[in-house]
Scaffold this motif. Sequence first.
Motif, PDB file in Angstrom:
ATOM      1  N   UNK A  52     -15.505   6.808  -4.988  1.00 52.63           N
ATOM      2  CA  UNK A  52     -14.203   7.041  -5.623  1.00 52.63           C
ATOM      3  C   UNK A  52     -13.161   6.096  -5.048  1.00 52.63           C
ATOM      4  N   UNK A  53     -12.241   5.607  -5.888  1.00 51.38           N
ATOM      5  CA  UNK A  53     -11.100   4.868  -5.367  1.00 51.38           C
ATOM      6  C   UNK A  53     -10.072   5.880  -4.865  1.00 51.38           C
ATOM      7  N   UNK A  54      -9.520   5.677  -3.666  1.00 54.52           N
ATOM      8  CA  UNK A  54      -8.573   6.654  -3.137  1.00 54.52           C
ATOM      9  C   UNK A  54      -7.317   6.761  -4.003  1.00 54.52           C
ATOM     10  N   UNK A  55      -6.785   7.956  -4.095  1.00 52.17           N
ATOM     11  CA  UNK A  55      -5.556   8.201  -4.862  1.00 52.17           C
ATOM     12  C   UNK A  55      -4.316   7.828  -4.067  1.00 52.17           C
ATOM     13  N   UNK A  56      -3.164   7.966  -4.711  1.00 57.43           N
ATOM     14  CA  UNK A  56      -1.906   7.506  -4.128  1.00 57.43           C
ATOM     15  C   UNK A  56      -1.584   8.212  -2.809  1.00 57.43           C
ATOM     16  N   UNK A  57      -1.745   9.542  -2.771  1.00 55.96           N
ATOM     17  CA  UNK A  57      -1.399  10.282  -1.542  1.00 55.96           C
ATOM     18  C   UNK A  57      -2.325   9.910  -0.391  1.00 55.96           C
ATOM     19  N   UNK A  58      -3.590   9.640  -0.705  1.00 55.55           N
ATOM     20  CA  UNK A  58      -4.543   9.230   0.334  1.00 55.55           C
ATOM     21  C   UNK A  58      -4.154   7.856   0.878  1.00 55.55           C
ATOM     22  N   UNK A  59      -3.799   6.948  -0.040  1.00 57.07           N
ATOM     23  CA  UNK A  59      -3.365   5.613   0.398  1.00 57.07           C
ATOM     24  C   UNK A  59      -2.101   5.699   1.258  1.00 57.07           C
ATOM     25  N   UNK A  60      -1.177   6.610   0.883  1.00 57.94           N
ATOM     26  CA  UNK A  60       0.083   6.724   1.623  1.00 57.94           C
ATOM     27  C   UNK A  60      -0.175   7.096   3.084  1.00 57.94           C
ATOM     28  N   UNK A  61      -1.260   7.840   3.336  1.00 59.13           N
ATOM     29  CA  UNK A  61      -1.581   8.255   4.703  1.00 59.13           C
ATOM     30  C   UNK A  61      -2.468   7.227   5.409  1.00 59.13           C
ATOM     31  N   UNK A  62      -3.415   6.617   4.673  1.00 60.10           N
ATOM     32  CA  UNK A  62      -4.470   5.850   5.336  1.00 60.10           C
ATOM     33  C   UNK A  62      -4.453   4.339   5.128  1.00 60.10           C
ATOM     34  N   UNK A  63      -3.886   3.821   4.033  1.00 60.01           N
ATOM     35  CA  UNK A  63      -4.098   2.399   3.720  1.00 60.01           C
ATOM     36  C   UNK A  63      -3.660   1.509   4.880  1.00 60.01           C
ATOM     37  N   UNK A  64      -4.512   0.581   5.233  1.00 59.66           N
ATOM     38  CA  UNK A  64      -4.202  -0.408   6.266  1.00 59.66           C
ATOM     39  C   UNK A  64      -4.475   0.046   7.686  1.00 59.66           C
TER      40      UNK A  64
END
Length: 426
Positions: free
Chosen positions: A4-16
């Motif tokens: 699955x591609x991560x959703x917006x809230x997941x990216x807000x916590x984890x991206x980078x």
Amino acid sequence: MSDRLPGFSTLAVHAGAQPDPTTGARATPIYQTTSFVFNDADHAASLFGLQAFGNIYTRIGNPTNAVLEERVAALEGGTAALAVSSGHAAQVVVLQQLLQPGDEFIAARKLYGGSINQFTHAFKSFGWNVVWADPDDIASFERAVTPRTKAIFIESIANPGGSITDIEAISTVARKAGVPLIVDNTLASPYLIRPIDHGADIVVHSLTKFLGGHGNSLGGIIVDAGTFDWSTGGKYPMLSEPRPEYHGIRLQETFGNFAFAIACRVLGLRDLGPALSPFNAFMILTGIETLPLRMQKHCDNAKAIAEFLSGHPAVASVSYAGLANDKYNQLARKYAPKGAGAVFTFSLKGGYDAGVSLVSKLQLFSHLANVGDTRSLVIHPASTTHSQLDDAAKTKSGAGPDVVRLSVGIEDEEDLIADLEQALSA
Ligand SMILES: *Cc1c(COP(=O)(O)O)cnc(C)c1O
């Protein structure tokens, strides 16, 4: 892991971000260092020649800032980003890559007051000429295009009235003119609007506002959509021509769809110097983790307050795109279906004096020049942020003498309405 591609809230916590490889620290560490040790002489030479990516000196890049850059690029759907010391610094660095002295850029007339000043006065001393257009009249952008036009600059949700800009229509004009569309997405944040999905080539932010979100740290960021071809017609020599400061490499040829972000870093940030402190990057990253939660609450509170004000006898009109009868409601439904933001204006029947009086009587709303704080904020633009403009220009930019601007926070909506009620009836 699922695919699955991560959703917006997941990216807000984890991206980078990942646990620190040496210590296991889970939160992103603050790399409070000016400089970084080279492995050996060859490594140093390759970093300086742009043959390898890595850390040299915090004016050019820093690992804490890099996590922030990757996170915002992911949230906006861009290829890369560059963090700088403020929103205004982001605007300078972007345009420095695009304009030579004597060139022009077209800007929407409805903008943050500080941007109007920066474009009109400071940029004139660089020989960059702003040509104003009306975001409610798309043809005015077309008419403003000349052979010297190098970019178009708009806000997605525009200060101070919270109007919604038709990004797709203006991106069509930009495409036809062969220039990039730059969108200041500060008031929307990528939670509400992702301008790249609507044709933006470059997105800029004041991180100081909703992304950081707590009114405690200045910052700015530039996101490269990776969509623009900089090589055509020799219009953008910073990107297409050999760079003498880097052994004659051409940035677009070498870096492809993130060449603009690289240009901003190695030609803009390196030489102009507005670097973001890693401490501020840490504060802003922490803020971004709760962006989806905060932004929804900001919008829900703003809508409730706009509805309350619409029914109040002291109020002449409310300009909030989230209201069904607002001029921008159709555009809001298209571009910002989750909410029309939390910054908007209303006008008082009592005019200028009533505006000044209201800001002095409010207790929970703080009277100050900022937006996008957890706290609710209020300002009377005509006597403050827009006071330098003449009356006609004030009204044109949505800051007439009877206008009050709110930036609605995330407190309880009942408490905010009670505060407005007492101040309006006093
Ligand atoms: C605040 C703001 C800016 C400028 O950002 P700073 O971080 O204060 O330099 C630019 N655009 C908009 C829409 C803003 O609200």
